[in-house]
Each structure stands twice: as structure tokens, then as C-alpha cells.
Design a protein around this motif. Structure first.
Motif, PDB file in Angstrom:
ATOM      1  N   ARG A  98       0.873  -1.167   0.000  1.00 43.71           N
ATOM      2  CA  ARG A  98       0.000   0.000   0.000  1.00 43.71           C
ATOM      3  C   ARG A  98       0.904   1.208   0.000  1.00 43.71           C
ATOM      4  NH1 ARG A  98      -4.723   0.051   4.506  1.00 43.71           N
ATOM      5  NH2 ARG A  98      -4.530   2.312   4.363  1.00 43.71           N
ATOM      6  N   ARG A 183     -12.798  -6.917   3.830  1.00 46.33           N
ATOM      7  CA  ARG A 183     -12.006  -6.010   2.984  1.00 46.33           C
ATOM      8  C   ARG A 183     -10.863  -6.808   2.361  1.00 46.33           C
ATOM      9  NH1 ARG A 183     -11.630  -0.466   6.715  1.00 46.33           N
ATOM     10  NH2 ARG A 183     -13.869  -0.405   7.112  1.00 46.33           N
ATOM     11  N   GLU A 185      -7.840  -6.554   1.748  1.00 46.33           N
ATOM     12  CA  GLU A 185      -6.668  -5.734   2.073  1.00 46.33           C
ATOM     13  C   GLU A 185      -5.473  -6.102   1.198  1.00 46.33           C
ATOM     14  OE1 GLU A 185      -6.535  -3.287   4.241  1.00 46.33           O
ATOM     15  OE2 GLU A 185      -8.202  -3.591   5.635  1.00 46.33           O
ATOM     16  N   PHE A 193      -4.629  -8.104  13.554  1.00 46.30           N
ATOM     17  CA  PHE A 193      -4.739  -6.643  13.438  1.00 46.30           C
ATOM     18  C   PHE A 193      -5.374  -6.241  12.104  1.00 46.30           C
ATOM     19  CE2 PHE A 193      -3.261  -2.403  12.295  1.00 46.30           C
ATOM     20  CZ  PHE A 193      -3.616  -1.693  13.440  1.00 46.30           C
ATOM     21  N   ARG A 194      -4.907  -6.849  11.035  1.00 48.42           N
ATOM     22  CA  ARG A 194      -5.459  -6.505   9.718  1.00 48.42           C
ATOM     23  C   ARG A 194      -5.835  -7.792   8.997  1.00 48.42           C
ATOM     24  NH1 ARG A 194      -5.568  -1.936   7.423  1.00 48.42           N
ATOM     25  NH2 ARG A 194      -3.863  -1.023   8.592  1.00 48.42           N
ATOM     26  N   MET A 195      -7.129  -8.020   8.894  1.00 48.69           N
ATOM     27  CA  MET A 195      -7.600  -9.258   8.293  1.00 48.69           C
ATOM     28  C   MET A 195      -8.482  -8.951   7.091  1.00 48.69           C
ATOM     29  SD  MET A 195      -8.421 -11.617  11.528  1.00 48.69           S
ATOM     30  CE  MET A 195      -9.756 -10.753  12.263  1.00 48.69           C
ATOM     31  N   PHE A 198     -13.338  -9.618   9.169  1.00 43.94           N
ATOM     32  CA  PHE A 198     -13.224  -9.203  10.566  1.00 43.94           C
ATOM     33  C   PHE A 198     -14.587  -8.772  11.072  1.00 43.94           C
ATOM     34  CE2 PHE A 198     -13.205  -4.581   9.678  1.00 43.94           C
ATOM     35  CZ  PHE A 198     -12.899  -4.592   8.325  1.00 43.94           C
ATOM     36  N   GLN A 200     -16.911  -5.819  13.222  1.00 44.90           N
ATOM     37  CA  GLN A 200     -16.910  -4.416  13.668  1.00 44.90           C
ATOM     38  C   GLN A 200     -17.984  -4.170  14.722  1.00 44.90           C
ATOM     39  OE1 GLN A 200     -17.356  -2.235   9.888  1.00 44.90           O
ATOM     40  NE2 GLN A 200     -15.304  -1.425  10.231  1.00 44.90           N
ATOM     41  N   GLU A 267      -3.982   2.485  15.062  1.00 45.63           N
ATOM     42  CA  GLU A 267      -5.432   2.705  15.271  1.00 45.63           C
ATOM     43  C   GLU A 267      -6.162   1.453  15.751  1.00 45.63           C
ATOM     44  OE1 GLU A 267      -7.440   4.024  11.700  1.00 45.63           O
ATOM     45  OE2 GLU A 267      -9.370   3.247  12.413  1.00 45.63           O
ATOM     46  N   VAL A 268      -6.977   1.638  16.782  1.00 44.87           N
ATOM     47  CA  VAL A 268      -7.869   0.550  17.174  1.00 44.87           C
ATOM     48  C   VAL A 268      -9.323   0.941  16.963  1.00 44.87           C
ATOM     49  CG1 VAL A 268      -7.765   1.192  19.646  1.00 44.87           C
ATOM     50  CG2 VAL A 268      -8.522  -1.059  19.010  1.00 44.87           C
ATOM     51  N   GLU A 269      -9.593   2.240  16.995  1.00 39.89           N
ATOM     52  CA  GLU A 269     -10.974   2.713  16.812  1.00 39.89           C
ATOM     53  C   GLU A 269     -10.943   4.090  16.168  1.00 39.89           C
ATOM     54  OE1 GLU A 269     -13.303   2.768  20.416  1.00 39.89           O
ATOM     55  OE2 GLU A 269     -15.020   3.669  19.400  1.00 39.89           O
ATOM     56  N   SER A 309     -16.330   3.780  15.573  1.00 42.95           N
ATOM     57  CA  SER A 309     -16.267   2.524  14.823  1.00 42.95           C
ATOM     58  C   SER A 309     -15.004   1.765  15.182  1.00 42.95           C
ATOM     59  CB  SER A 309     -16.250   2.866  13.330  1.00 42.95           C
ATOM     60  OG  SER A 309     -15.755   1.775  12.592  1.00 42.95           O
ATOM     61  N   GLY A 311     -12.918  -2.302  15.297  1.00 39.12           N
ATOM     62  CA  GLY A 311     -12.850  -3.714  14.970  1.00 39.12           C
ATOM     63  C   GLY A 311     -12.790  -4.516  16.266  1.00 39.12           C
ATOM     64  N   ARG A 314      -9.351  -6.168  16.576  1.00 37.04           N
ATOM     65  CA  ARG A 314      -8.282  -5.263  17.046  1.00 37.04           C
ATOM     66  C   ARG A 314      -8.448  -4.965  18.516  1.00 37.04           C
ATOM     67  NH1 ARG A 314      -6.909  -0.699  12.519  1.00 37.04           N
ATOM     68  NH2 ARG A 314      -6.616  -2.219  10.860  1.00 37.04           N
TER      69      ARG A 314
HETATM   70  P1  ATP Z   1      -6.699   1.275   8.509  1.00 41.50           P
HETATM   71  O1  ATP Z   1      -6.251   2.689   8.275  1.00 41.50           O
HETATM   72  O2  ATP Z   1      -5.974   0.571   9.613  1.00 41.50           O
HETATM   73  O3  ATP Z   1      -6.853   0.461   7.251  1.00 41.50           O
HETATM   74  P2  ATP Z   1      -9.329   2.280   8.492  1.00 41.50           P
HETATM   75  O4  ATP Z   1      -9.108   3.689   8.938  1.00 41.50           O
HETATM   76  O5  ATP Z   1      -9.569   1.969   7.074  1.00 41.50           O
HETATM   77  O6  ATP Z   1      -8.192   1.353   9.087  1.00 41.50           O
HETATM   78  P3  ATP Z   1     -12.002   2.187   9.388  1.00 41.50           P
HETATM   79  O7  ATP Z   1     -12.583   2.138   8.029  1.00 41.50           O
HETATM   80  O8  ATP Z   1     -12.070   3.457  10.150  1.00 41.50           O
HETATM   81  O9  ATP Z   1     -10.511   1.671   9.341  1.00 41.50           O
HETATM   82  O10 ATP Z   1     -12.621   0.985  10.232  1.00 41.50           O
HETATM   83  C1  ATP Z   1     -13.001   1.104  11.572  1.00 41.50           C
HETATM   84  C2  ATP Z   1     -12.297   0.090  12.425  1.00 41.50           C
HETATM   85  O11 ATP Z   1     -12.448  -1.210  11.887  1.00 41.50           O
HETATM   86  C3  ATP Z   1     -10.800   0.295  12.556  1.00 41.50           C
HETATM   87  O12 ATP Z   1     -10.500   1.212  13.587  1.00 41.50           O
HETATM   88  C4  ATP Z   1     -10.312  -1.093  12.914  1.00 41.50           C
HETATM   89  O13 ATP Z   1     -10.433  -1.354  14.304  1.00 41.50           O
HETATM   90  C5  ATP Z   1     -11.289  -1.981  12.181  1.00 41.50           C
HETATM   91  N1  ATP Z   1     -10.683  -2.499  10.952  1.00 41.50           N
HETATM   92  C6  ATP Z   1     -10.627  -1.878   9.751  1.00 41.50           C
HETATM   93  N2  ATP Z   1     -10.014  -2.646   8.833  1.00 41.50           N
HETATM   94  C7  ATP Z   1      -9.687  -3.801   9.481  1.00 41.50           C
HETATM   95  C8  ATP Z   1      -9.049  -5.003   9.084  1.00 41.50           C
HETATM   96  N3  ATP Z   1      -8.642  -5.193   7.833  1.00 41.50           N
HETATM   97  N4  ATP Z   1      -8.866  -5.990  10.002  1.00 41.50           N
HETATM   98  C9  ATP Z   1      -9.291  -5.819  11.278  1.00 41.50           C
HETATM   99  N5  ATP Z   1      -9.912  -4.704  11.703  1.00 41.50           N
HETATM  100  C10 ATP Z   1     -10.113  -3.711  10.832  1.00 41.50           C
END
Ligand code: ATP
Length: 444
Positions: A98, A183, A185, A193-195, A198, A200, A267-269, A309, A311, A314
Motif C-alpha cells: 500500500r 475487505r 486488504e 490486526f489486519r484481516m 473481521f 466491527q 489505530e484501534v478505533e 467505529s 474492529g 483489534r
Molecule cells: P486502517 O487505516 O488501519 O486500514 P481504516 O481507517 O480503514 O483502518 P475504518 O474504516 O475506520 O478503518 O474501520 C473502523 C475500524 O475497523 C478500525 O478502527 C479497525 O479497528 C477496524 N478495521 C478496519 N479494517 C480492518 C481489518 N482489515 N482488520 C481488522 N480490523 C479492521
């Protein structure tokens, strides 16, 4: 992955919290399964959030919308056109990154190297849409294309009018939902952490335009207090306001709750002021009115929205990372301990007979039966008491109750505290009240 993170991940696997998905087939990248202890902790986190956000408030109601929604929803919300991440390829090793996360990325092909340091040139970025596509019904044509939802929020927006019409909510009010999101990703990693699949926990809080900034501050404070109520240490939490250049297209302001993970702050939320963007777009695309009646002004108004919002996964990782400690005991030995808040511990009480004879197992079984309806309790008679303590330290059991020879004569048991390792004797008939008080008054 950092060394501490590797240890946390190894513990979660060893003790049945989290397993890689489809592992007997070599796994599927960025998907994970929750084992017996993990599913318990995950449920407890969701229950705690639901209790705090929905049940304890008069102005928030719940919802459970479906994962599959009309494709138009995602056209209206802007996800079809714009839910993209900038993708770059390494021309030499073919790894994909990315572009906006290059600084945190490592080359998957050459250990210890950063993107492009394998000697390859990185391509110009191109936009990659993160939504998973699938087909609805038995026809394989474009018209049947639908998406797995990439966020739960849109399920709330499209139900805004139904909730307004069928319940007694009045602006300001919130609709909350917990559910899966998907997503595709580009770069995954750091375990859960990033799946790609997941869960929400999101709430859309609808407010009168003009009061949005006040509510935005209110929800940032509320959310931070909730994090602390889970026992996560204040020094590991912070709110980071978004810079103008990182704000999402729909947001006027956003603050991320960040946690100090083993690899650094992340970021967690997210708490966002989403303005009236989503409801206005859905009005435009659906042709339905998504406004409320302002009786004072005698006009229809589209509300603004404040959205916390997060995850669930997370959140789970955050709680585990904060709780994890390798502690050197007074005798020089090291123990691994999870300092989970007792309200979140998958097992709250371990009951042990000191030895497997002299009537102790029977007495311990009776204590176990007494505690089981009140606390998440296990009966454990395998191995030395020391082994049973360390097993329970590793899964975060806050209290271990041992039945020994004195129990048989004076009716007292030993309670060992996970955090201090101190032991005290308590009468069996005081045990429930004693433990309930410990759970309620816990501080780390
Ligand atoms: P990032 O910048 O880490 O990709 P984001 O800003 O796109 O996250 P949001 O769209 O704001 O994330 O999503 C809200 C919440 O959902 C995030 O704070 C995170 O806790 C969770 N989240 C988002 N993408 C993922 C993922 N791929 N795996 C696990 N949790 C996720």
C-alpha cells in the motif's frame, strides 16, 4: 513481526485463543479462527460494548442488518467508486504494497528489507478497490454482482427511517450494530490486526446539525473512558486527531483511538464526524426521504452523524497486548501472565484439590459446583499446583482456589491472586461474596 508480538501470538495459539484459519490446508492469508478461550473473550468484549453503548443508554438502540445488501447501497455510499487503496508493485520481487503505508511495510521476499530495497523499482500507484464481489442467485451475469459489506455502517444508514418510524427515538439518538465486515486488504499482517474478514462494532449517532462538534467531543471522551474500563492502561492509549489530508471524503473531523502495540502506536478505533453525507447520498440514490421533522423550526432536516467505529478483533488484540507480561518472580524464575480484567477473563476462577486423595477432589468438586453458576469456573486437578498456577496465569485466570487438608478440618480455602501471587484463606461460605467483591473492585 516484533519479538513481543511473536510471543503474544504464540501464546494465543498455544492456549487456544486464536488459530490460523484452514490451517490443515496451509492456512488462508489474513483469516483467523477463535478457539475455546478466544471465542469467550471476544463475546465478553462485545457484550461489554453492547452493555455500555446500547443497554445503559436511553438514546441508543440496536440493529442487526444483513451482510449482503443491494449493490446500489455501495454506489450511493461511494464505496464502488472510491473505497480504494493505492497499490504499488515491486518490479523485481513482485511483492505488493500500500503506497500510503510504505513506511511501515517490509519486503515479504527479502527479510529485513523495506519495499524496493530488494533492488526492484516500485511501480506508479494504481487504485485497488477493497470490496469483495460475489454473485446473488443462480445467474452468472453482471447484474447479479453484489458485495460483501466492507463496513457495518451502511446497514444502519439504510435502516435509519425504519427505526425512526417504528420506535420512539428522537434526535439525538444512536443505532448500534456488531457484525462481520470484509475487505480485500492489499497488505495484511500483525496477526488479527489486519484481516480480510473481521468484525466491527459501530454506532451511528444522529444529531441536529450545529450540535455535531459538541457530540463529537462527547463521544471521544466516552470511548476513551470505555477503553480504560476494560483495564487497558491509560499510558498505552491516546486519541490522535486526523490531519486534513487524511480525512475520509465524508468526514469533517476524525479522531483515532490509538494503542501502543508492540510495533508502535496504531489505530484501534475511529471516531468520525460523518456529517449528513451518507444520508443525503442515500436520499439521492433511493429517492426516499431520510430526514427528521424539526418541530421548532417546522422543517425537515437531514441529521449529522457521529460514528465511533472499531474492529472487535483489534480490540481483542489490544486487550491481550496490554495484559501480556513476562514477569521475573522473586525466586528469579520468569512467569508469563495475562493481567486481564476479571470481567474479561475467559476463566475467572480455577478450583484445585491440592492432592488427588483424602477427600480433597470431592470437596473441590463441591466448591466448583457452588461457584460455577456465578463465575466462569474450571475444575483443574492435573499436575502440580505450581503447574496449575502457571497454566492459569497464562490464560489470565485472576483467582485460583485450592482445597487442602485445612479445608477438611476448618472449612477454609486458599485463594491465590494472579497479579500479586499472594494467597489468603477464606471460609468456603464467604467465597462467593469475597470473589464478587474482588471482581467488582479490580484495578491493575
Ligand atoms: P486502517 O487505516 O488501519 O486500514 P481504516 O481507517 O480503514 O483502518 P475504518 O474504516 O475506520 O478503518 O474501520 C473502523 C475500524 O475497523 C478500525 O478502527 C479497525 O479497528 C477496524 N478495521 C478496519 N479494517 C480492518 C481489518 N482489515 N482488520 C481488522 N480490523 C479492521
Amino acid at each position: 513481526m516484533s519479538e513481543t508480538m511473536e510471543k503474544v501470538v504464540s501464546l494465543t495459539k498455544r492456549r487456544g485463543f486464536v488459530y490460523p484459519s484452514s490451517e490443515i490446508y496451509g492456512g488462508l492469508e489474513a483469516t483467523y479462527d477463535y478457539g475455546p478461550l478466544g471465542v469467550e473473550l471476544k463475546r465478553l468484549l462485545k457484550d461489554d460494548w453492547w452493555e455500555n453503548i446500547v443497554r445503559e443508554r436511553e438514546n441508543v438502540v440496536g440493529l442487526d442488518a444483513s451482510i449482503l445488501m443491494a449493490a446500489r447501497v455501495w454506489e450511493a455510499s461511494g464505496h464502488v467508486a472510491g473505497f480504494n487503496d493505492p497499490l504499488v508493485d515491486c518490479k523485481k520481487c513482485k511483492a505488493r504494497f500500500r503506497q500510503d503505508k510504505l513506511e511501515q511495510s517490509v519486503c515479504p521476499k527479502k527479510k529485513g528489507k523495506r519495499p524496493g530495497e530488494c533492488g526492484g523499482e516500485l511501480t506508479e500507484p494504481r487504485q485497488f478497490n477493497l470490496m469483495f464481489k460475489t454473485k446473488a442467485g443462480p445467474v452468472d451475469e453482471d447484474a447479479a454482482t453484489i458485495y460483501l459489506r466492507p463496513e457495518t455502517a451502511q446497514g444502519i444508514f439504510v435502516n435509519f427511517k425504519s427505526v425512526m418510524d417504528t420506535t420512539r427515538v428522537k434526535i439525538p439518538f444512536g443505532i448500534a450494530q456488531i457484525g462481520k465486515a470484509f475487505r480485500n486488504e492489499i497488505v495484511t499482517g500483525n496477526n488479527i490486526f489486519r484481516m480480510r474478514e473481521f468484525e466491527q462494532m459501530e454506532m451511528e449517532f444522529f444529531v441536529a446539525p450545529g450540535t455535531d462538534e459538541e457530540w463529537f467531543d462527547y463521544w471521544q471522551n466516552e470511548r476513551l473512558s470505555w477503553w480504560q474500563s476494560l483495564g487497558v492502561r491509560a499510558e498505552n492509549l491516546r486519541i490522535r486527531p486526523h490531519r486534513d489530508d487524511e480525512l475520509a471524503h465524508y468526514a469533517r473531523a476524525c479522531g483515532d483511538v490509538e494503542f501502543k502495540y508492540p510495533w508502535g502506536w496504531d489505530e484501534v478505533e475511529g471516531i468520525a464526524n460523518r456529517t449528513d453525507y451518507d444520508l443525503k447520498k442515500h436520499q439521492e440514490y433511493s429517492g426516499r426521504g431520510l430526514a427528521y421533522r424539526d418541530e421548532e423550526k417546522k422543517e425537515w432536516v437531514v441529521p449529522y452523524v457521529i460514528e465511533p467505529s472499531m474492529g472487535v478483533d483489534r480490540c481483542f488484540l489490544t486487550v491481550l497486548c496490554d495484559a501480556y507480561e513476562e514477569e521475573v518472580k522473586p525466586n528469579g524464575e520468569t512467569r508469563t501472565v495475562l493481567h486481564l480484567h476479571p470481567k474479561l477473563a475467559p476463566v475467572q476462577v480455577g478450583v484445585f484439590p491440592l492432592v488427588k486423595k483424602e477427600g480433597m477432589p470431592e470437596r473441590a468438586e463441591a466448591v466448583y459446583q457452588m461457584l460455577k453458576p456465578v463465575f466462569r469456573t474450571v475444575y483443574d486437578k492435573g499436575g502440580t499446583v505450581g503447574k496449575r498456577y502457571s497454566r492459569n496465569d497464562e490464560i489470565g485466570t485472576p483467582f485460583c482456589v485450592t482445597i487442602d487438608a485445612d479445608t477438611l478440618t476448618d472449612g477454609t480455602v486458599t485463594i491465590r491472586d494472579r497479579d500479586t501471587m499472594e494467597q489468603e484463606r477464606v471460609a468456603e461460605d464467604q467465597l462467593i461474596a469475597f470473589l464478587a467483591d474482588k471482581v467488582a473492585s479490580y484495578t491493575r
